[in-house]
Motif scaffolding. Structure first.
Motif, PDB file in Angstrom:
ATOM      1  N   MET A   1    -119.679  26.652 -36.344  1.00  0.00           N
ATOM      2  CA  MET A   1    -119.845  27.898 -35.648  1.00  0.00           C
ATOM      3  C   MET A   1    -121.257  27.982 -35.095  1.00  0.00           C
ATOM      4  O   MET A   1    -122.210  27.654 -35.764  1.00  0.00           O
ATOM      5  N   SER A   2    -121.380  28.457 -33.868  1.00  0.00           N
ATOM      6  CA  SER A   2    -122.701  28.625 -33.285  1.00  0.00           C
ATOM      7  C   SER A   2    -123.278  29.974 -33.691  1.00  0.00           C
ATOM      8  O   SER A   2    -122.570  30.923 -33.968  1.00  0.00           O
ATOM      9  N   LYS A   3    -124.587  30.041 -33.742  1.00  0.00           N
ATOM     10  CA  LYS A   3    -125.277  31.279 -34.133  1.00  0.00           C
ATOM     11  C   LYS A   3    -125.163  32.292 -33.005  1.00  0.00           C
ATOM     12  O   LYS A   3    -125.386  31.980 -31.846  1.00  0.00           O
ATOM     13  N   CYS A   4    -124.798  33.511 -33.337  1.00  0.00           N
ATOM     14  CA  CYS A   4    -124.675  34.589 -32.359  1.00  0.00           C
ATOM     15  C   CYS A   4    -126.070  35.072 -31.982  1.00  0.00           C
ATOM     16  O   CYS A   4    -126.883  35.359 -32.851  1.00  0.00           O
ATOM     17  N   LEU A   5    -126.368  35.162 -30.698  1.00  0.00           N
ATOM     18  CA  LEU A   5    -127.692  35.539 -30.250  1.00  0.00           C
ATOM     19  C   LEU A   5    -127.777  36.975 -29.767  1.00  0.00           C
ATOM     20  O   LEU A   5    -128.812  37.401 -29.288  1.00  0.00           O
ATOM     21  N   HIS A   6    -126.706  37.744 -29.878  1.00  0.00           N
ATOM     22  CA  HIS A   6    -126.728  39.127 -29.418  1.00  0.00           C
ATOM     23  C   HIS A   6    -127.584  39.956 -30.356  1.00  0.00           C
ATOM     24  O   HIS A   6    -127.589  39.756 -31.559  1.00  0.00           O
ATOM     25  N   THR A   7    -128.324  40.899 -29.796  1.00  0.00           N
ATOM     26  CA  THR A   7    -129.141  41.776 -30.620  1.00  0.00           C
ATOM     27  C   THR A   7    -128.655  43.205 -30.463  1.00  0.00           C
ATOM     28  O   THR A   7    -127.933  43.534 -29.534  1.00  0.00           O
ATOM     29  N   GLY A   8    -129.076  44.036 -31.356  1.00  0.00           N
ATOM     30  CA  GLY A   8    -128.717  45.434 -31.293  1.00  0.00           C
ATOM     31  C   GLY A   8    -128.138  45.896 -32.611  1.00  0.00           C
ATOM     32  O   GLY A   8    -128.030  45.140 -33.572  1.00  0.00           O
ATOM     33  N   PHE A   9    -127.783  47.170 -32.645  1.00  0.00           N
ATOM     34  CA  PHE A   9    -127.239  47.732 -33.867  1.00  0.00           C
ATOM     35  C   PHE A   9    -126.170  48.755 -33.530  1.00  0.00           C
ATOM     36  O   PHE A   9    -126.074  49.249 -32.415  1.00  0.00           O
ATOM     37  N   ASN A  10    -125.356  49.054 -34.508  1.00  0.00           N
ATOM     38  CA  ASN A  10    -124.369  50.131 -34.421  1.00  0.00           C
ATOM     39  C   ASN A  10    -124.916  51.307 -35.220  1.00  0.00           C
ATOM     40  O   ASN A  10    -125.487  51.127 -36.297  1.00  0.00           O
ATOM     41  N   LEU A  11    -124.722  52.493 -34.702  1.00  0.00           N
ATOM     42  CA  LEU A  11    -125.137  53.719 -35.365  1.00  0.00           C
ATOM     43  C   LEU A  11    -123.903  54.577 -35.570  1.00  0.00           C
ATOM     44  O   LEU A  11    -123.146  54.820 -34.632  1.00  0.00           O
ATOM     45  N   PHE A  12    -123.671  54.991 -36.794  1.00  0.00           N
ATOM     46  CA  PHE A  12    -122.510  55.798 -37.132  1.00  0.00           C
ATOM     47  C   PHE A  12    -122.991  57.153 -37.633  1.00  0.00           C
ATOM     48  O   PHE A  12    -123.673  57.232 -38.652  1.00  0.00           O
ATOM     49  N   ILE A  62    -125.710  59.178 -41.784  1.00  0.00           N
ATOM     50  CA  ILE A  62    -125.885  58.229 -40.685  1.00  0.00           C
ATOM     51  C   ILE A  62    -125.962  56.832 -41.288  1.00  0.00           C
ATOM     52  O   ILE A  62    -126.654  56.626 -42.284  1.00  0.00           O
ATOM     53  N   ALA A  63    -125.239  55.899 -40.710  1.00  0.00           N
ATOM     54  CA  ALA A  63    -125.255  54.513 -41.172  1.00  0.00           C
ATOM     55  C   ALA A  63    -125.599  53.611 -40.003  1.00  0.00           C
ATOM     56  O   ALA A  63    -125.174  53.846 -38.872  1.00  0.00           O
ATOM     57  N   PHE A  64    -126.378  52.565 -40.264  1.00  0.00           N
ATOM     58  CA  PHE A  64    -126.749  51.564 -39.276  1.00  0.00           C
ATOM     59  C   PHE A  64    -126.201  50.215 -39.728  1.00  0.00           C
ATOM     60  O   PHE A  64    -126.130  49.942 -40.922  1.00  0.00           O
ATOM     61  N   SER A  65    -125.856  49.367 -38.781  1.00  0.00           N
ATOM     62  CA  SER A  65    -125.533  47.978 -39.100  1.00  0.00           C
ATOM     63  C   SER A  65    -125.832  47.121 -37.885  1.00  0.00           C
ATOM     64  O   SER A  65    -125.880  47.615 -36.760  1.00  0.00           O
ATOM     65  N   SER A  66    -126.018  45.843 -38.121  1.00  0.00           N
ATOM     66  CA  SER A  66    -126.163  44.897 -37.021  1.00  0.00           C
ATOM     67  C   SER A  66    -124.865  44.897 -36.227  1.00  0.00           C
ATOM     68  O   SER A  66    -123.776  44.931 -36.799  1.00  0.00           O
ATOM     69  N   ARG A  67    -124.976  44.844 -34.906  1.00  0.00           N
ATOM     70  CA  ARG A  67    -123.741  44.801 -34.116  1.00  0.00           C
ATOM     71  C   ARG A  67    -123.014  43.476 -34.284  1.00  0.00           C
ATOM     72  O   ARG A  67    -121.860  43.332 -33.903  1.00  0.00           O
ATOM     73  N   ASN A  68    -123.691  42.494 -34.877  1.00  0.00           N
ATOM     74  CA  ASN A  68    -123.058  41.201 -35.129  1.00  0.00           C
ATOM     75  C   ASN A  68    -122.318  41.159 -36.457  1.00  0.00           C
ATOM     76  O   ASN A  68    -121.649  40.183 -36.759  1.00  0.00           O
ATOM     77  N   MET A  69    -122.452  42.213 -37.263  1.00  0.00           N
ATOM     78  CA  MET A  69    -121.719  42.264 -38.526  1.00  0.00           C
ATOM     79  C   MET A  69    -120.234  42.485 -38.230  1.00  0.00           C
ATOM     80  O   MET A  69    -119.879  43.282 -37.362  1.00  0.00           O
ATOM     81  N   LEU A  70    -119.395  41.768 -38.922  1.00  0.00           N
ATOM     82  CA  LEU A  70    -117.953  41.942 -38.764  1.00  0.00           C
ATOM     83  C   LEU A  70    -117.600  43.327 -39.275  1.00  0.00           C
ATOM     84  O   LEU A  70    -117.911  43.682 -40.419  1.00  0.00           O
ATOM     85  N   GLY A  83    -120.215  41.568 -32.741  1.00  0.00           N
ATOM     86  CA  GLY A  83    -120.926  41.350 -31.495  1.00  0.00           C
ATOM     87  C   GLY A  83    -120.054  41.710 -30.322  1.00  0.00           C
ATOM     88  O   GLY A  83    -119.513  42.801 -30.262  1.00  0.00           O
ATOM     89  N   LEU A  84    -119.858  40.811 -29.410  1.00  0.00           N
ATOM     90  CA  LEU A  84    -119.023  41.073 -28.232  1.00  0.00           C
ATOM     91  C   LEU A  84    -117.596  40.595 -28.429  1.00  0.00           C
ATOM     92  O   LEU A  84    -116.803  40.638 -27.495  1.00  0.00           O
ATOM     93  N   HIS A  85    -117.252  40.153 -29.635  1.00  0.00           N
ATOM     94  CA  HIS A  85    -115.928  39.594 -29.885  1.00  0.00           C
ATOM     95  C   HIS A  85    -115.075  40.581 -30.659  1.00  0.00           C
ATOM     96  O   HIS A  85    -115.502  41.110 -31.669  1.00  0.00           O
ATOM     97  N   SER A  86    -113.887  40.824 -30.182  1.00  0.00           N
ATOM     98  CA  SER A  86    -112.963  41.682 -30.913  1.00  0.00           C
ATOM     99  C   SER A  86    -111.558  41.132 -30.774  1.00  0.00           C
ATOM    100  O   SER A  86    -111.270  40.356 -29.884  1.00  0.00           O
ATOM    101  N   SER A  87    -110.729  41.548 -31.689  1.00  0.00           N
ATOM    102  CA  SER A  87    -109.360  41.070 -31.619  1.00  0.00           C
ATOM    103  C   SER A  87    -108.453  42.013 -32.382  1.00  0.00           C
ATOM    104  O   SER A  87    -108.762  42.433 -33.480  1.00  0.00           O
ATOM    105  N   LYS A  88    -107.338  42.338 -31.786  1.00  0.00           N
ATOM    106  CA  LYS A  88    -106.301  43.074 -32.497  1.00  0.00           C
ATOM    107  C   LYS A  88    -105.648  42.111 -33.480  1.00  0.00           C
ATOM    108  O   LYS A  88    -105.494  40.927 -33.192  1.00  0.00           O
ATOM    109  N   SER A  89    -105.285  42.614 -34.642  1.00  0.00           N
ATOM    110  CA  SER A  89    -104.644  41.753 -35.629  1.00  0.00           C
ATOM    111  C   SER A  89    -103.212  41.460 -35.207  1.00  0.00           C
ATOM    112  O   SER A  89    -102.643  42.106 -34.343  1.00  0.00           O
ATOM    113  N   ALA A  90    -102.629  40.490 -35.882  1.00  0.00           N
ATOM    114  CA  ALA A  90    -101.270  40.055 -35.555  1.00  0.00           C
ATOM    115  C   ALA A  90    -100.256  41.160 -35.809  1.00  0.00           C
ATOM    116  O   ALA A  90     -99.182  41.165 -35.217  1.00  0.00           O
TER     117      ALA A  90
END
Length: 92
Positions: A1-12, A62-70, A83-90
């Motif tokens: 797996m390649s390292k994800c280079l996206h930066t940023g965070f999610n704020l809830f 308020i909760a913060f997390s890396s946007r690269n966290m699953l 990150g920028l990857h998403s998928s609906k489950s089967a």
């Protein structure tokens, strides 16, 4: 797996108390895993990934997390993202 280079965070910002059924779920340390094949993870483990934890909050929390966290809401929209990857489950 390649390292994800996206930066940023999610704020809830939560207006209501959450329960495991209504909360966001995260997989700790997954922001270090790089690009993930999310459909394969969901197909192998089901909608509740084995190391996923609910982010339980009270009103006003308020909760913060890396946007690269699953992260996702498997009980609501059957979707996991990282990150920028998403998928609906089967099952959706």
């Amino acid at each position: 797996m390649s390292k994800c280079l996206h930066t940023g965070f999610n704020l809830f910002c939560n207006l209501d108390e959450t329960t495991p059924e209504t909360s966001l779920w995260v997989v700790p340390h997954s922001h270090n895993w790089g690009h993930l094949d999310i459909p394969s993870l969901v197909n192998e483990h089901g909608e509740r990934l084995p190391t996923a934890l609910p982010v339980l909050t009270k009103p006003g929390d308020i909760a913060f997390s890396s946007r690269n966290m699953l992260h996702g809401r498997p009980t609501h929209d059957h979707c996991w993202e990282s990150g920028l990857h998403s998928s609906k489950s089967a099952s959706n």
